[in-house]
Scaffold this motif. Structure first.
Motif, PDB file in Angstrom:
ATOM      1  N   SER A  85       0.688  -1.191   0.017  1.00 13.77           N
ATOM      2  CA  SER A  85      -0.028  -0.051   0.028  1.00 13.77           C
ATOM      3  C   SER A  85       0.943   1.145   0.123  1.00 13.77           C
ATOM      4  CB  SER A  85      -0.892   0.057   1.480  1.00 13.77           C
ATOM      5  OG  SER A  85      -0.110   0.118   2.281  1.00 13.77           O
ATOM      6  N   ASN A  86       2.186   1.119  -0.018  1.00 14.49           N
ATOM      7  CA  ASN A  86       3.073   2.336   0.189  1.00 14.49           C
ATOM      8  C   ASN A  86       3.695   2.413  -0.888  1.00 14.49           C
ATOM      9  OD1 ASN A  86       2.282   3.235   2.622  1.00 14.49           O
ATOM     10  ND2 ASN A  86       4.003   2.516   3.814  1.00 14.49           N
ATOM     11  N   ASN A  87       3.034   3.133  -2.212  1.00 12.82           N
ATOM     12  CA  ASN A  87       3.817   3.376  -3.227  1.00 12.82           C
ATOM     13  C   ASN A  87       3.157   4.594  -3.839  1.00 12.82           C
ATOM     14  OD1 ASN A  87       1.376   2.508  -5.284  1.00 12.82           O
ATOM     15  ND2 ASN A  87       1.991   0.680  -4.047  1.00 12.82           N
ATOM     16  N   PRO A  88       3.677   5.299  -4.651  1.00 10.95           N
ATOM     17  CA  PRO A  88       2.902   6.816  -5.370  1.00 10.95           C
ATOM     18  C   PRO A  88       1.564   6.431  -5.693  1.00 10.95           C
ATOM     19  CG  PRO A  88       5.269   6.646  -5.811  1.00 10.95           C
ATOM     20  CD  PRO A  88       4.796   5.216  -5.434  1.00 10.95           C
ATOM     21  N   GLU A  89       1.233   5.427  -6.577  1.00  9.39           N
ATOM     22  CA  GLU A  89       0.080   5.255  -7.304  1.00  9.39           C
ATOM     23  C   GLU A  89      -0.865   5.174  -6.203  1.00  9.39           C
ATOM     24  OE1 GLU A  89      -2.486   1.979  -9.842  1.00  9.39           O
ATOM     25  OE2 GLU A  89      -0.334   1.829  -9.510  1.00  9.39           O
ATOM     26  N   MET A  90      -0.558   4.363  -5.081  1.00 11.00           N
ATOM     27  CA  MET A  90      -1.710   4.194  -3.989  1.00 11.00           C
ATOM     28  C   MET A  90      -1.948   5.450  -3.319  1.00 11.00           C
ATOM     29  SD  MET A  90      -3.185   1.253  -3.843  1.00 11.00           S
ATOM     30  CE  MET A  90      -3.660   0.827  -2.447  1.00 11.00           C
ATOM     31  N   PHE A  91      -0.711   6.102  -2.852  1.00 12.45           N
ATOM     32  CA  PHE A  91      -0.895   7.468  -2.283  1.00 12.45           C
ATOM     33  C   PHE A  91      -1.805   8.224  -2.778  1.00 12.45           C
ATOM     34  CE2 PHE A  91       3.887   6.869  -0.880  1.00 12.45           C
ATOM     35  CZ  PHE A  91       3.698   6.175   0.182  1.00 12.45           C
ATOM     36  N   ARG A  92      -1.586   8.566  -4.224  1.00 10.77           N
ATOM     37  CA  ARG A  92      -2.301   9.542  -4.841  1.00 10.77           C
ATOM     38  C   ARG A  92      -3.866   8.945  -4.887  1.00 10.77           C
ATOM     39  NH1 ARG A  92       0.498  13.563  -6.711  1.00 10.77           N
ATOM     40  NH2 ARG A  92       2.703  13.289  -6.965  1.00 10.77           N
ATOM     41  N   ARG A  93      -4.110   7.693  -4.926  1.00  9.26           N
ATOM     42  CA  ARG A  93      -5.504   7.111  -5.259  1.00  9.26           C
ATOM     43  C   ARG A  93      -6.158   7.322  -3.936  1.00  9.26           C
ATOM     44  NH1 ARG A  93      -7.047   0.903  -6.828  1.00  9.26           N
ATOM     45  NH2 ARG A  93      -9.508   1.353  -6.836  1.00  9.26           N
ATOM     46  N   ARG A  94      -5.568   7.290  -2.640  1.00  9.93           N
ATOM     47  CA  ARG A  94      -6.168   7.519  -1.250  1.00  9.93           C
ATOM     48  C   ARG A  94      -6.579   9.110  -1.117  1.00  9.93           C
ATOM     49  NH1 ARG A  94      -2.682   3.362   0.407  1.00  9.93           N
ATOM     50  NH2 ARG A  94      -1.131   4.639   1.333  1.00  9.93           N
ATOM     51  N   TRP A  95      -5.444   9.954  -1.557  1.00 11.50           N
ATOM     52  CA  TRP A  95      -5.728  11.270  -1.521  1.00 11.50           C
ATOM     53  C   TRP A  95      -6.698  11.991  -2.257  1.00 11.50           C
ATOM     54  CZ3 TRP A  95      -4.670  14.166   2.575  1.00 11.50           C
ATOM     55  CH2 TRP A  95      -3.576  13.665   3.364  1.00 11.50           C
ATOM     56  N   ALA A  96      -7.067  11.126  -3.532  1.00 12.52           N
ATOM     57  CA  ALA A  96      -8.101  11.519  -4.351  1.00 12.52           C
ATOM     58  C   ALA A  96      -9.584  11.168  -3.847  1.00 12.52           C
ATOM     59  CB  ALA A  96      -7.897  10.837  -5.709  1.00 12.52           C
ATOM     60  N   ASP A  97      -9.450  10.040  -3.062  1.00 10.02           N
ATOM     61  CA  ASP A  97     -10.826   9.630  -2.379  1.00 10.02           C
ATOM     62  C   ASP A  97     -10.561   9.516  -1.034  1.00 10.02           C
ATOM     63  OD1 ASP A  97     -13.248   8.287  -1.516  1.00 10.02           O
ATOM     64  OD2 ASP A  97     -13.080   6.792  -3.016  1.00 10.02           O
ATOM     65  N   LEU A  98     -10.574  10.069   0.163  1.00 12.40           N
ATOM     66  CA  LEU A  98     -10.341   9.774   1.301  1.00 12.40           C
ATOM     67  C   LEU A  98     -11.115   8.662   2.100  1.00 12.40           C
ATOM     68  CD1 LEU A  98     -10.153  13.550   3.043  1.00 12.40           C
ATOM     69  CD2 LEU A  98      -8.315  12.135   1.789  1.00 12.40           C
ATOM     70  N   ALA A 153      -2.052  15.049  -2.135  1.00 10.51           N
ATOM     71  CA  ALA A 153      -0.924  14.086  -2.381  1.00 10.51           C
ATOM     72  C   ALA A 153       0.369  14.751  -2.449  1.00 10.51           C
ATOM     73  CB  ALA A 153      -1.474  13.219  -3.830  1.00 10.51           C
ATOM     74  N   ASP A 154       0.356  15.928  -3.213  1.00 14.67           N
ATOM     75  CA  ASP A 154       1.634  16.484  -3.288  1.00 14.67           C
ATOM     76  C   ASP A 154       2.213  16.892  -2.204  1.00 14.67           C
ATOM     77  OD1 ASP A 154       1.455  15.886  -6.233  1.00 14.67           O
ATOM     78  OD2 ASP A 154       0.616  18.005  -6.566  1.00 14.67           O
ATOM     79  N   ASP A 155       1.397  17.438  -1.488  1.00 16.02           N
ATOM     80  CA  ASP A 155       1.718  17.915   0.029  1.00 16.02           C
ATOM     81  C   ASP A 155       2.345  16.676   0.976  1.00 16.02           C
ATOM     82  OD1 ASP A 155       1.002  20.889  -0.324  1.00 16.02           O
ATOM     83  OD2 ASP A 155      -0.771  19.712  -0.678  1.00 16.02           O
ATOM     84  N   PHE A 156       1.570  15.566   0.863  1.00 14.31           N
ATOM     85  CA  PHE A 156       2.007  14.605   1.382  1.00 14.31           C
ATOM     86  C   PHE A 156       3.334  13.895   0.966  1.00 14.31           C
ATOM     87  CE2 PHE A 156       2.037   9.804   1.465  1.00 14.31           C
ATOM     88  CZ  PHE A 156       2.144   9.609   2.858  1.00 14.31           C
ATOM     89  N   MET A 157       3.439  14.048  -0.241  1.00 14.01           N
ATOM     90  CA  MET A 157       4.667  13.285  -0.919  1.00 14.01           C
ATOM     91  C   MET A 157       5.998  14.243  -0.588  1.00 14.01           C
ATOM     92  SD  MET A 157       3.968  10.544  -2.405  1.00 14.01           S
ATOM     93  CE  MET A 157       5.234  10.191  -3.658  1.00 14.01           C
ATOM     94  N   ARG A 158       5.753  15.609  -0.386  1.00 13.93           N
ATOM     95  CA  ARG A 158       6.760  16.280   0.089  1.00 13.93           C
ATOM     96  C   ARG A 158       7.146  15.958   1.470  1.00 13.93           C
ATOM     97  NH1 ARG A 158       6.396  21.031   3.381  1.00 13.93           N
ATOM     98  NH2 ARG A 158       8.403  22.248   3.418  1.00 13.93           N
ATOM     99  N   ILE A 159       6.348  15.756   2.400  1.00 10.49           N
ATOM    100  CA  ILE A 159       6.695  15.662   3.724  1.00 10.49           C
ATOM    101  C   ILE A 159       7.100  14.094   4.040  1.00 10.49           C
ATOM    102  CG2 ILE A 159       5.616  17.684   4.520  1.00 10.49           C
ATOM    103  CD1 ILE A 159       3.756  15.750   6.151  1.00 10.49           C
TER     104      ILE A 159
END
Length: 195
Positions: A85-98, A153-159
């Motif tokens: 579950s920890n990969n950029p595709e899944m990160f973006r999918r979760r942030w697109a739909d909480l 997602a972008d902010d999450f990926m920043r930190i």
């Protein structure tokens, strides 16, 4: 005004597969001194943490330096992650739909709801105090999203590579009035199951 200093944990040792017991790496342990340094001239009235070892251990030396015990609140724990579950595709999918999560994981809405319930209780009980909170990358990101829904997602990926990381949120009652990044220590996120 109430100030909450959210401290995202230092670098965890992903060879430990138990999310709650995962310790800091040796480097992460050394980096807790950066938290002590960043907080040394700030009066802290109260310390509370996720019950997860990596978060508690990240703020322990700072709490000791201020003569404080650390309370824990189960609601502040990190997102329960599923497999792969920890990969950029899944990160973006979760942030697109909480409300989205993998079948064996926890959605961001759930993480945000329980963390904000804990934050509100802290704010109500410690008005006009300075509070240090030991937290996690995803948990903290959902808190930041709650107060500013443009955080995504972008902010999450920043930190994601900031370990440890401190951000101060200042409140009048329960209303956020100011925020400031206090400490950024960049470490590569190793892609473990929980962060």
């Amino acid at each position: 005004m109430t100030n909450i200093y959210f401290v995202r944990h230092a670098q965890p040792d992903h060879t430990c597969t138990d999310a709650a017991l995962r310790p800091l790496t040796e480097e992460g342990q050394r980096d807790t001194a950066e938290v002590v340094r960043a907080m040394k001239d700030i009066h802290i009235d109260y310390a509370i943490s996720s019950p997860y070892k990596r978060s508690y251990d990240t703020i322990k030396s700072t709490a000791d330096a201020h003569g404080l015990d650390i309370d824990t609140d189960h609601r502040l724990h990190e997102r329960m992650s599923g497999k792969n579950s920890n990969n950029p595709e899944m990160f973006r999918r979760r942030w697109a739909d909480l409300s989205f999560c993998e079948s064996d994981g926890e959605c961001l809405q759930s993480v945000m709801d329980r963390n904000i319930a804990a934050v509100n209780d802290i704010l109500d009980a410690h008005r006009d105090e300075n509070i240090m909170v030991g937290t996690h990358g995803t948990a903290l990101s959902t808190i930041l999203h709650y107060y500013d829904n443009s955080f995504g997602a972008d902010d999450f990926m920043r930190i994601i590579d900031f370990m440890p990381y401190i951000i101060r949120l200042s409140f009048e009652g329960r209303e956020l009035v100011e925020k400031e990044e206090i400490l950024i220590v960049e470490k590569e996120f190793k892609g473990g199951k929980n962060h």
